[in-house]
Design a protein around this motif. Sequence first.
Motif, PDB file in Angstrom:
ATOM      1  N   LEU A  30       0.841  -1.201   0.000  1.00 40.66           N
ATOM      2  CA  LEU A  30       0.000   0.000   0.000  1.00 40.66           C
ATOM      3  C   LEU A  30       0.878   1.253   0.000  1.00 40.66           C
ATOM      4  N   PRO A  31       0.409   2.326  -0.628  1.00 39.57           N
ATOM      5  CA  PRO A  31       1.188   3.571  -0.549  1.00 39.57           C
ATOM      6  C   PRO A  31       1.078   4.163   0.860  1.00 39.57           C
ATOM      7  N   ALA A  32       2.141   4.789   1.313  1.00 39.18           N
ATOM      8  CA  ALA A  32       2.081   5.422   2.639  1.00 39.18           C
ATOM      9  C   ALA A  32       1.113   6.599   2.568  1.00 39.18           C
ATOM     10  N   GLN A  33       0.431   6.872   3.668  1.00 40.96           N
ATOM     11  CA  GLN A  33      -0.570   7.950   3.706  1.00 40.96           C
ATOM     12  C   GLN A  33       0.070   9.319   3.474  1.00 40.96           C
ATOM     13  N   SER A  34       1.285   9.468   3.970  1.00 43.02           N
ATOM     14  CA  SER A  34       1.941  10.760   3.784  1.00 43.02           C
ATOM     15  C   SER A  34       3.428  10.524   3.538  1.00 43.02           C
ATOM     16  N   GLY A  35       4.087  11.540   3.010  1.00 37.42           N
ATOM     17  CA  GLY A  35       5.526  11.450   2.746  1.00 37.42           C
ATOM     18  C   GLY A  35       5.817  10.488   1.603  1.00 37.42           C
ATOM     19  N   ASP A  36       6.981   9.846   1.699  1.00 37.77           N
ATOM     20  CA  ASP A  36       7.401   8.911   0.647  1.00 37.77           C
ATOM     21  C   ASP A  36       6.405   7.753   0.555  1.00 37.77           C
ATOM     22  N   LYS A  37       5.854   7.560  -0.622  1.00 38.38           N
ATOM     23  CA  LYS A  37       4.802   6.542  -0.773  1.00 38.38           C
ATOM     24  C   LYS A  37       5.344   5.120  -0.632  1.00 38.38           C
ATOM     25  N   ASN A  38       6.671   4.974  -0.734  1.00 42.10           N
ATOM     26  CA  ASN A  38       7.274   3.637  -0.574  1.00 42.10           C
ATOM     27  C   ASN A  38       7.582   3.302   0.888  1.00 42.10           C
ATOM     28  N   ALA A  39       7.204   4.201   1.773  1.00 43.65           N
ATOM     29  CA  ALA A  39       7.621   4.011   3.179  1.00 43.65           C
ATOM     30  C   ALA A  39       7.101   2.695   3.760  1.00 43.65           C
ATOM     31  N   VAL A  40       5.874   2.305   3.396  1.00 53.32           N
ATOM     32  CA  VAL A  40       5.303   1.076   3.965  1.00 53.32           C
ATOM     33  C   VAL A  40       6.134  -0.135   3.528  1.00 53.32           C
ATOM     34  N   VAL A  41       6.342  -0.238   2.226  1.00 52.16           N
ATOM     35  CA  VAL A  41       7.054  -1.410   1.710  1.00 52.16           C
ATOM     36  C   VAL A  41       8.510  -1.413   2.185  1.00 52.16           C
TER      37      VAL A  41
END
Length: 787
Positions: free
Chosen positions: A36-47
């Motif tokens: 999933l894309p992160a809610q805020s900031g860098d969208k790769n943060a979750v992965v």
Amino acid sequence: MFKPFQTAAVLGAGVMGAQIAAHLANAGLTVHLLDLPAQSGDKNAVVEGAFKKALKQSPPILFTEKTAQRVILGNYEEHFDRLAKVDWVIEAVVENLAIKQQLMDRVEKTVSKETVISTNTSGLSIASIAAGRSKSFRQHFLGTHFFNPPRYLKLLELIPTADTDPQVVERMQWFGRMYLGKGIVIAKDTPNFIANRIGMFVAMLGLKGLTEQGYSIEEVDTLTGTLIGRPKSGTFRMADLVGLDTLLYVSEHLHAAVTNDPDRDMFKVPDLLRKLVETGSLGTKAGQGFYKKVDGEIRSLNPKTFAYESAKPLNLGNIDGIAKLPNLAERLQKLYHHKGRAGEFFRHAILATLAYSANRIPEIADRPVDIDQAMRWGFGWELGPFEIWDALGFDTVLTDLRKAGLAIPAWIDQMRQEGTTGFYQENGSAYVPGEYFVPLTAATDEIHLADIKANPKAVLWHNSEAALLDLGDGVVLYDLRSKANTLSIKVVDGLLEVMDWLETHDYRGMVIGNDSDNFCVGINLAEVGKIVQLENLNPFNRSHKVIAELLTKVQTLVQRIYYFHKPIVAAVHGRALGGGCELAMACPHVVADAETYIGLVELSVGLIPAGGGLMRMARWIGNRAVSDAPGDMLPFLKKVFETIGTAKVSNSAQEGIELGFLPPTTKIVMNADRRLYAAKQAVLCLDHLGYTPPPRNPIPVLGQPARAALELMAYVMHQGGYISDYDRSLANRLAYVLTGGDLTAPAAVDDNYLLGLERDNFLPLVDSPKTQERILHMLKTKKPLRN
Ligand code: NAD
């Protein structure tokens, strides 16, 4: 002929997704791992966060650090179009049908027509996840159920739907076995498929032992662990490892899903489990579950008071004699007829398990062998349910099932009427309901030594710790069968004898290997210890004549193997340590199981490698450096010095190559069952090509200036408190040999010169009290002593 998958996308970087992606990268694929894309900031943060966490896991999920370069991280918002270019998409998101279905809708709109799509769901219906998708999509869709941890657990359940193209199943079967190293079982699309359905039933039986039958946690774990050929974690330690929330979820799910199962009530969540989950006692991840470590002591739950108490003595009657029996079938038989509480528990649990398994055919699988393999490969059982049934006796179990009033399916009655006395026959056939005995298709690209040994003519030579086996087509195999596969005196003598034999017999070449747990764990320390003790008793014989002779013999052997005029291939797997590593290094050609843990660990027992290991590492340094110039060689020399100085062991065959213990030409085999076959083929191939042994090129060494650099490294480590005085003195000896002894400048030396240095620096260590302390400690505790 199928095309192997080269690129894949894994959707979901959770516990399973991250590990599956890692294992596909281990197998050489380029993998896109999306979440999933992160809610805020860098969208790769979750992965990124998820993959970073996975990389910290122990045991490691990747073969080498560099393997991570093949895992490309992304998110569903910015990178979903990458799916258009991959061969295989694996969905491993949260266990929720609606979420999986929505994702499949998006996948369908993105992938190419040829892409195979699979789901890793553990319990949802595979067909329902693809519901609403096009026919072409459904033809390319199936379940691929990996077990946690996917790198290490062998089972891969494939679950086709009625729409899955049989070619897709066949391709996945082939790829999973050859490239991912898995044991494949085809399962039906029923709740939790095969292994977890039976496994959960068995877990619940263990739980009932505690809640309804008055057995303690320790007693149940004793009766459901190694004693009966299952992992030592038994029922409750395993539950803590899996997570009690997961256990609760799976049992709730199964209870709701198996409405027609007469034993459905077994999956009703026990109050005890629910209460533990409600209070946050989720097992290992929460610090407490059925067990809790308090002040270094492992305590277990009192199911009535919920307090953690010290273990009480087991009240199982005398089972020590049974536990010591090496043969599992014998242990099972003895336990089955045991008169005390142990026998009572086992009979009750095993009869229920066997009846449940038999009654699940044909619902979850068509063949008993599928259930057996699923339990062996997925749950680490040494024998599956039907193999256990055979071990206990077909009629005995059948009679007792009847006595216990347990339901017996018609196909078992049919077996009885046919006069059948078991599920498996010695000729390799297995019983299939409705078909009678069907030969199990033996893979033509596997060699199992038990099959070879069954033919007495194939045993060409043997002593009590080794044998020479005829693999056919002019290839022989030297099989180590010493205790824990050590490089014992008999193994060394035997191998020398066999080399003489090979000189004079018309065979093409030899494989050195075996099919037990490890290739070779090193010299037999107990044997060496005894010799040293005897020599020390004799005041006229303190020069360690016997040890010196043994060492010379080993060095003669490794050189003979290396320069032999016929190809000799090491088939390495599991642990190859110390002398075992040197035996592998003595073979100029290697076929290695991907799961190979190899290293020169001699320093941990106060010795230095002296079976050619240092000489070969010196050669490796020369080969790796672009020139013999000190500036080019020194970085590799330092790396080797550090690797051996810290007794580092590779975490995989791939890492074994990077560390220099395995040649760059090593053929890595992902499926352990294919290792000996591949090694035999390697011998034949080398022979057909016209075999020539490696040339006797001189070895460049750097002399005293480089030794000073290495000694400085040891000094810094010592000053920093990382190594002991004795470690430093051993490291200095290592530096001395690796740089060529007293040479004042770089020079080219020959093998024998370095072997001499190995010998001269090994022998005095045998006398050192600190080395003897280390050896004794290792023998007693199996752990190194850093004195
Ligand atoms: P997990 O909770 O560790 O990871 C779940 C993943 O799903 C995460 O990457 C998360 O970001 C993603 N996710 C959550 N909500 C989402 C949404 N709305 N849309 C898209 N993605 C979403 O779970 P897990 O243990 O890795 O399990 C994944 C799958 O594998 C499940 O189907 C599970 O049943 C199955 N499985 C798990 C195990 C196991 O031992 N954990 C074993 C075999 C199969």
